[in-house]
Design an enzyme around this catalytic site. Sequence first.
Site, PDB file in Angstrom:
ATOM      1  N   GLU A 261       0.889  -1.230   0.128  1.00 44.34           N
ATOM      2  CA  GLU A 261      -0.001  -0.135  -0.057  1.00 44.34           C
ATOM      3  C   GLU A 261       0.845   1.194   0.058  1.00 44.34           C
ATOM      4  O   GLU A 261       1.663   1.335   0.766  1.00 44.34           O
ATOM      5  CB  GLU A 261      -0.900   0.162   1.149  1.00 44.34           C
ATOM      6  CG  GLU A 261      -2.185  -0.693   1.216  1.00 44.34           C
ATOM      7  CD  GLU A 261      -2.968  -0.407   2.664  1.00 44.34           C
ATOM      8  OE1 GLU A 261      -2.946   0.667   3.121  1.00 44.34           O
ATOM      9  OE2 GLU A 261      -3.355  -1.458   3.259  1.00 44.34           O
ATOM     10  N   GLU A 315     -13.858   6.093  -1.534  1.00 45.30           N
ATOM     11  CA  GLU A 315     -15.017   5.217  -1.075  1.00 45.30           C
ATOM     12  C   GLU A 315     -15.933   5.968  -0.052  1.00 45.30           C
ATOM     13  O   GLU A 315     -15.288   6.434   1.017  1.00 45.30           O
ATOM     14  CB  GLU A 315     -14.295   4.004  -0.189  1.00 45.30           C
ATOM     15  CG  GLU A 315     -13.595   3.009  -1.431  1.00 45.30           C
ATOM     16  CD  GLU A 315     -12.628   2.121  -0.568  1.00 45.30           C
ATOM     17  OE1 GLU A 315     -13.216   1.246  -0.012  1.00 45.30           O
ATOM     18  OE2 GLU A 315     -11.306   2.270  -1.027  1.00 45.30           O
ATOM     19  N   LYS A 318     -16.134   5.088   3.945  1.00 45.83           N
ATOM     20  CA  LYS A 318     -15.171   4.926   4.651  1.00 45.83           C
ATOM     21  C   LYS A 318     -15.191   5.720   5.941  1.00 45.83           C
ATOM     22  O   LYS A 318     -15.513   7.059   5.817  1.00 45.83           O
ATOM     23  CB  LYS A 318     -13.735   5.061   4.045  1.00 45.83           C
ATOM     24  CG  LYS A 318     -13.450   3.970   3.113  1.00 45.83           C
ATOM     25  CD  LYS A 318     -11.845   4.110   2.836  1.00 45.83           C
ATOM     26  CE  LYS A 318     -11.258   3.507   3.738  1.00 45.83           C
ATOM     27  NZ  LYS A 318      -9.940   3.315   3.380  1.00 45.83           N
ATOM     28  N   GLU A 324      -9.883  10.079   4.277  1.00 49.10           N
ATOM     29  CA  GLU A 324      -9.648   8.536   4.099  1.00 49.10           C
ATOM     30  C   GLU A 324     -10.622   8.038   2.982  1.00 49.10           C
ATOM     31  O   GLU A 324     -10.598   7.052   2.359  1.00 49.10           O
ATOM     32  CB  GLU A 324     -10.524   7.928   5.502  1.00 49.10           C
ATOM     33  CG  GLU A 324      -9.561   7.823   6.710  1.00 49.10           C
ATOM     34  CD  GLU A 324      -8.264   7.152   6.596  1.00 49.10           C
ATOM     35  OE1 GLU A 324      -8.400   5.880   5.791  1.00 49.10           O
ATOM     36  OE2 GLU A 324      -7.331   7.570   6.520  1.00 49.10           O
TER      37      GLU A 324
END
Length: 476
Positions: A261, A315, A318, A324
């Site tokens: 990541e 997203e 989240k 985030e």
Amino acid sequence: MSKSSSTALLLLLTSFILQLAATAIAIGVNYGTLGNNLPPPAEVANFLATKTYIDRIKIFDTNPEILRGFANTNISVTVTAGNGDIPALTKLDTARQWVAANIAPYYPQTKIIRVAVGNEILQSAVKEWIYNLLLAMKTLNQALVDAGFKDIKVSTPHTLGFLQTSEPPSEGRFRVGYDKQIIAPMLQFLRETKSVFMINPYPYFGYSPKMENYAVFKANQGLYDKNTRITYFNMFDAQMDAVYSAMKRLGYGDVPIVVAETGWPSAGDPDQPACTMENARSFNWGLVRHVKARRGTPLMPNRRFEAYIFGLFNENLKPGPTAERNFGLFYPDFTPVYDAAIMKVTLTQPTQNPSPIAGKKYCVAKAEADDKALQANIEYVCSKGIDCKPIQAGGACFDPNTVRSHAAFIMNSYYNFHGRQDFNCDFGGTGVITTQNPSKTAMATVSTREIVLADGEMGGFINSRLRLEKCYLCAA
């Protein structure tokens, strides 16, 4: 257009397509699903396979719909066994059941290459997970071997919080208490099974206003490591080399490293000044260029790193701060959030009456861009299949023989090829759009090797916007 010109044009485009196919970017993305507006996995798989250079994904579970959706795509998939599964996976019977339920129904149609056991476990407060992690990895590996899936490797991703020392990079070492008791045996297991050490380096979390350019691959003065006499010009390399130094200190410098990541959010709350579109674009564009160059790091020269950007989509479900929810490369409708140098060119059939380009725009280097950054731009674009012969010795744009002149031609070629989208002139903050033709010769004569067409004759053929210029851009 004459028959001979049509044939020459077809050969040129065929060669161009073959070059693109041979220069796959070999970079991955973390595919999270915490959103209520995300497209179906089968559409995602088709989009990645046909529209991007992404050839691998990492998911945070074993979602059956995703595994079915990526069947027969040749996109490599890393799946994850949940943190809570770790204690149970220390038992061979349970591990075999897990493989039978989560791997066997999909492999090999879905190209599963790795199982990540948990995520960032060593930073967890649950001691049961930490102390059972390696045994679960070994047991799950045995279950995969028993099932005949010997090509699927087992590993686990770590944050850089497992480092006791990370600066300077040459003094990197693991935390005492974890180094010899947990990490060294784990590295031994990875070496024996020919697996990889997975880490999550995030320069984003090391951000400070004074270190911004250093963190996002922009020009900076660098940080000097007195032990190795190496100057680091980006935080990513420094973090990678700190991990390598810690591994080498334990005797495992040979174990391959995978970047499980890394990424940068494009938006955040008012108290998160680092979370900007420009920083996200600069970091991920720089990361892709860096990984593609296959030059490794100062302490690991010429190593090729498998790297997964976080993440695929913004997203909206989240939890946590705004940042985030804004790590994505794409919006849910597949529109790029910014240019990260991962999109392919879509070829379409020529239109009968192509619309002309409204005004001329050119991509050139910013005045303050240094030669090192511009040379990196040249190397990146040439690695993407763009024709760089004109700036080589004897080429139409070789003179003046300067990095800035060559970069002007190369950056503009890339910009043209990708449809003159403004974000394709970013180049990590070193490019700028101008309406002034900086060409040394406005109508340069080219040899018969180059296909020269009047504006509009190729309208709609590449991205419905590409036009071959009447002359090369040879910046003065």
